[in-house]
Design a protein around this motif. Structure first.
Motif, mmCIF file in Angstrom:
data_model
loop_
_atom_site.group_PDB
_atom_site.id
_atom_site.type_symbol
_atom_site.label_atom_id
_atom_site.label_comp_id
_atom_site.label_asym_id
_atom_site.label_seq_id
_atom_site.Cartn_x
_atom_site.Cartn_y
_atom_site.Cartn_z
ATOM 1 N N SER A 201 -0.262 2.820 -3.669
ATOM 2 C CA SER A 201 0.026 1.775 -4.651
ATOM 3 C C SER A 201 0.134 0.444 -3.923
ATOM 4 C CB SER A 201 1.335 2.075 -5.378
ATOM 5 O OG SER A 201 2.433 1.922 -4.493
ATOM 6 N N GLU A 203 2.437 -1.691 -4.292
ATOM 7 C CA GLU A 203 3.837 -1.851 -3.890
ATOM 8 C C GLU A 203 4.107 -1.137 -2.562
ATOM 9 O OE1 GLU A 203 7.387 -3.282 -3.580
ATOM 10 O OE2 GLU A 203 6.022 -3.862 -5.201
ATOM 11 N N ARG A 206 2.682 -3.205 0.163
ATOM 12 C CA ARG A 206 3.555 -4.356 0.384
ATOM 13 C C ARG A 206 4.766 -3.952 1.239
ATOM 14 N NH1 ARG A 206 4.236 -5.626 -4.670
ATOM 15 N NH2 ARG A 206 2.374 -6.947 -4.758
ATOM 16 N N THR A 207 5.313 -2.787 0.975
ATOM 17 C CA THR A 207 6.447 -2.286 1.753
ATOM 18 C C THR A 207 6.053 -2.069 3.207
ATOM 19 O OG1 THR A 207 7.395 -1.198 -0.193
ATOM 20 C CG2 THR A 207 8.125 -0.413 1.966
#
Length: 263
Positions: A201, A203, A206-207
């Motif tokens: 994903s 997200e 991004r993490t």
């Protein structure tokens, strides 16, 4: 056409049940073709596929699970990729194909402590390559006689095939996934494109990017890439730049394992 930096598997169908699956990680197409030809004509071996860069190599290992990977030393001069590959699959056997510039005692030491099981010159004859594969499979350790004098510099009385005693451990601060993400950031891809390639994903990507910045003490993505190149975590590839269709074109679909097409 499959891009050169994608992991590629061999066609399904015919390999013998008990044969060893051999894959190559090499940026040069004709080298991969040559290795494939040697493997496919050797009884007891079958071609499992290839990858052209480090992050594709990790995908290949995760999705195809070859028995042996033939790894160009030019893609892993500091042992980081070898360490990530072997930590992800303890049964995987790594044979480094040593370029002339890496024919040093220091490089062999780094390769071995990183987890490589065998080493032979990248210019070795086909019969030597086959011997290395078989010896590594049987003994989990092999050093080609042409490289043995280099290992003898580290320990008196060394014989070809003996393990190399190494004292220096390469430092890899990133996880396997973070390493893949950073490779793709260095190629100029944004989070959405990275997510498609790694089947994550946005997200999650991004993490991973935030974690990379923290671990490398970087201000931003560009700074992280600079630090990684300077520290040897990433290496500049001078051979076989990735093909992306037309110049500058970003990938339009996630590069999973595509069917290998014989040329």
């Amino acid at each position: 056409m499959t891009r050169s930096n994608e992991p590629v598997r061999a066609p399904q169908g015919s390999p013998p049940t008990r044969s060893l699956g051999i894959a190559a990680v090499d940026p040069v197409p004709f080298c991969r073709e040559g290795l494939s030809a040697i493997v496919q004509r050797t009884p007891g071996l079958h071609w499992a596929g290839h990858a052209g860069n480090p992050h594709a190599a990790l995908q290949l290992a995760e999705q195809v699970h070859p028995d042996v990977i033939l790894l160009d030393s030019g893609l892993d001069p500091n042992g980081h990729l070898t360490k990530l590959l072997t930590s992800g699959d303890p049964a995987l056997l790594i044979i480094v194909l040593v370029r002339e510039t890496h024919r040093t005692a220091a490089y062999l030491q780094i390769a071995t402590v990183s987890g490589a099981h065998g080493a032979l010159p990248r210019t070795a004859e086909a019969r030597r390559l086959v011997e290395a594969i078989r010896r590594v499979h049987l003994d989990r350790r092999y050093v080609d006689p042409a490289l043995a004098p280099l290992t003898a510099q580290q320990r008196p009385g060394f014989r070809a095939g003996d393990p190399v005693v190494a004292t220096r451990r390469p430092r890899m601060p990133l996880s396997r996934r973070e390493f893949q993400v950073l490779q793709l950031v260095a190629e100029g891809l944004e989070n959405a494109a990275i997510a498609k390639i790694l089947y994550l994903s946005v997200e999650t990507v991004r993490t991973h990017v935030k974690s990379i910045l923290r671990k490398l003490s970087a201000r931003d993505r560009t700074h992280a890439v600079t630090i990684a190149f300077r520290g040897g975590i990433l290496i500049a590839q001078t051979e076989d730049p990735p093909e992306r269709g037309s110049a500058g074109q970003s990938p339009q679909s996630p590069p999973g394992l595509e069917e290998y097409r014989s040329r």
